[in-house]
Motif scaffolding. Structure first.
Motif, mmCIF file in Angstrom:
data_model
loop_
_atom_site.group_PDB
_atom_site.id
_atom_site.type_symbol
_atom_site.label_atom_id
_atom_site.label_comp_id
_atom_site.label_asym_id
_atom_site.label_seq_id
_atom_site.Cartn_x
_atom_site.Cartn_y
_atom_site.Cartn_z
ATOM 1 N N UNK A 17 0.645 -0.958 0.090
ATOM 2 C CA UNK A 17 -0.167 -0.205 0.216
ATOM 3 C C UNK A 17 0.809 1.438 0.033
ATOM 4 N N UNK A 18 1.745 0.863 0.325
ATOM 5 C CA UNK A 18 2.913 1.871 0.226
ATOM 6 C C UNK A 18 3.259 3.244 -1.041
ATOM 7 N N UNK A 19 3.188 4.370 -1.147
ATOM 8 C CA UNK A 19 3.529 5.206 -2.124
ATOM 9 C C UNK A 19 4.618 4.990 -2.761
ATOM 10 N N UNK A 20 5.546 5.033 -1.741
ATOM 11 C CA UNK A 20 7.093 4.314 -2.531
ATOM 12 C C UNK A 20 7.358 2.761 -3.183
ATOM 13 N N UNK A 21 6.597 2.464 -2.634
ATOM 14 C CA UNK A 21 6.772 1.199 -2.665
ATOM 15 C C UNK A 21 5.810 0.084 -3.941
ATOM 16 N N UNK A 22 6.689 -0.634 -5.276
ATOM 17 C CA UNK A 22 6.382 -0.887 -6.527
ATOM 18 C C UNK A 22 6.415 -2.525 -6.544
ATOM 19 N N UNK A 23 5.981 -2.868 -7.727
ATOM 20 C CA UNK A 23 5.818 -4.312 -7.562
ATOM 21 C C UNK A 23 6.921 -5.722 -8.506
ATOM 22 N N UNK A 24 7.173 -6.354 -7.660
ATOM 23 C CA UNK A 24 8.648 -6.999 -8.752
ATOM 24 C C UNK A 24 7.395 -8.921 -8.830
ATOM 25 N N UNK A 25 8.376 -9.441 -9.161
ATOM 26 C CA UNK A 25 8.040 -10.666 -9.272
ATOM 27 C C UNK A 25 8.960 -11.904 -8.152
ATOM 28 N N UNK A 26 10.688 -11.593 -8.499
ATOM 29 C CA UNK A 26 11.215 -12.581 -8.012
ATOM 30 C C UNK A 26 11.246 -13.388 -8.945
ATOM 31 N N UNK A 27 10.789 -13.457 -9.955
ATOM 32 C CA UNK A 27 10.958 -15.081 -10.191
ATOM 33 C C UNK A 27 11.164 -15.204 -11.867
#
Length: 518
Positions: free
Chosen positions: A389-399
């Motif tokens: 939810x944090x506005x400075x955190x984005x998304x990754x998969x690490x996959x």
């Protein structure tokens, strides 16, 4: 009457000629038109209705497109579905020369992946030549290259020692600068791993200063992600950014054993305080409560260096006690699920039962610190939710295409399915922003001074990397028993304007390669 009809006929001919002259049929270039779309452009702004005109891989027009003006255009009727930028995976794994298709990423809407993570990149000195070979082979997704800090140490034969000779550091700096000149987007560190654990702040700062010269990003698998160590580890990254002037980024932010969302608040406050001091620090997260890495993560440092057989002979009882305590602290042997042969799909507890010996003896005698990789169920989903939810955190998969963890096939689909549609933790606009436009801004993909072709948002002049989907139909089908199941619901995926998924089916196109940073 005949004169009236003649005059009317001539008038219609004139009007038709005028209309054709003012709006001639356009036959130039490779044209795709997407109609009847709900456009979410990746900027976090509100969705809106419209059409898109794509010419030669670039978005030329967003708004109302008169499809009949474009001869031989490919027309895709979105039919009220969402059209969004293709997603950008900030932390990915894989070898584009081995698995150039990257179908696992495309199936969940990812059109750009970031390789060279956790301090480990392709072990070549001439990155330009590697990039050329990848381009010649072609890839399904766009590729971003980061230079691994651990790889720099390997390439320069740096000793596994904090006292790094000046000659080694200079050679590492030269290799990093060469990589940045070739078009790399920054450097990654894996300070919890073998080639990173001896690194000092002086070394980290010296290398980050090179990254800062090119306005790149230092992405870090921090030194220790355990609940009692995570804050000190992030402080180390903050200090690296503060002293070097480089942008710094926490890879796959997590708190091992942290079971209270308040612990996420503590870590996020640490990042906020650093930003208030002028440090440009961000993070990414993947939506699973299990990590995945080599089994060496449970061994002590002293057991991973030198002659392992001799270490076992000299200190077996000490090693067994350490492993027993360490694994039990990490939720026990039932919480370690192997992802590599010959025990793939079995927990450490199940392997121990099958061999009829204590799990610590299995680790010492049958596996060793480099003998397997595994998923570790050591995180709390509520903590992860708060990070998301944090506005400075984005998304990754690490996959990756081959890793036995569902995150490589499901992360981005799960964000939409679970945290947008089911739980409404994020709006779809927020989620798309975290998975595209915000990541593009961090990397410089949307900055004309940093890349030749802009991408990461649906804007005129940007590359046509995009997805078409109904969020209600998006599914992550991969799980820990069957981790290589492709995501569903992304009906169309385009990379550089070329269709790679059509009506949910992957074709054989490889329309991408390495994106180089200026």
């Amino acid at each position: 009457m005949s004169i009236r009809y003649l005059i009317l006929y001539l008038l219609l001919l004139f009007l038709n000629f005028t209309t054709t002259a003012c709006n001639p049929i356009d036959q130039s270039g490779d044209i795709t038109i997407i109609t009847n779309a709900i456009i979410i452009d990746g900027t976090a702004g509100d969705r809106f209705d419209g059409d898109l005109l794509i010419r030669n891989g670039i978005i030329e027009q967003i708004g109302t497109v008169e499809a009949e003006r474009y001869e031989n255009a490919t027309v895709i009727d979105a039919d009220g579905r969402v059209v969004a930028p293709g997603f950008i995976d900030l932390h990915s794994h894989g070898n584009p020369l081995d698995t150039p298709e990257f179908n696992n990423f495309l199936s969940m809407g990812v059109t750009t992946i970031s390789l060279g993570q956790d301090g480990g990149s392709v072990a070549v000195e001439d990155v330009s030549d590697w990039m050329r070979r990848v381009d010649e082979a072609g890839t399904g997704t766009n590729i971003l290259h980061f230079k691994g800090h651990g790889t720099l140490r390997q390439l320069t034969n740096a000793p596994q020692d904090p006292d790094l000779p000046e000659s080694n550091l200079k050679e590492m700096i030269d290799l990093l600068r060469s990589s940045m000149e070739a078009g790399s987007f920054g450097m990654t560190t894996g300070l919890e791993y073998e080639f990173g654990r001896y690194t000092t702040m002086d070394e980290l700062v010296a290398l980050a200063e090179v990254v800062a010269e090119y306005d790149g990003v230092v992405m870090s698998h921090v030194r220790n992600e355990d609940d009692d160590q995570i804050e000190d580890s992030i402080r180390e990254l903050i200090e690296q950014g503060e002293k070097s002037g480089s942008k710094v980024h926490v890879s796959h932010i997590k708190i091992v054993y942290g079971n209270e969302p308040s612990r996420a608040e503590d870590v996020l406050q640490l990042l906020n305080d650093a930003r208030e001091r002028g440090v440009n620090i961000t993070a990414d997260v993947y939506p699973y409560a299990a990590s995945f890495t080599g089994i060496g993560i449970v061994f002590p440092d002293w057991a991973t260096e030198g002659d392992y057989d001799q270490i076992v002979a000299d200190r077996r009882d000490e090693l067994a006690e350490y492993l027993k305590n360490r694994v039990n602290m990490r939720n026990g042997p039932e919480a370690t699920l192997f992802g590599t042969a010959p025990w793939a799909g079995m927990t450490l507890a199940e392997v121990a039962d099958s061999l009829n010996k204590p799990f610590e003896d299995v680790l010492i005698d049958d596996i060793g610190p480099r003998g397997a990789s595994a998923a570790y169920f050591v995180m709390n989903e509520n903590v992860m939710r708060r990070f998301l939810q944090d506005p400075y955190v984005m998304v990754s998969s690490d996959g990756s295409p081959t890793m036995r963890h569902p995150r490589g096939y499901g992360s981005f689909a799960k964000i939409i399915r679970k945290y947008v549609v089911e739980e409404e933790l994020l709006t779809l606009e927020e989620a798309v922003h975290k998975m595209s436009g915000q990541s593009a801004e961090l990397l410089g993909l949307s900055d004309p001074d940093k890349v030749e072709t802009l991408r990461g948002m649906l804007k005129e002049g940007f590359a046509a990397d995009l997805v078409i989907f109904d969020p209600q139909n998006v599914r992550d089908t991969a799980d820990f028993e069957n981790p290589h199941q492709p995501a569903e619901g992304f009906d169309w995926v385009l990379v550089n304007g070329v269709t790679v998924i059509e009506n949910g089916e992957r074709n054989e196109s490889l329309p991408a390669g390495v994106i180089r940073r200026r």
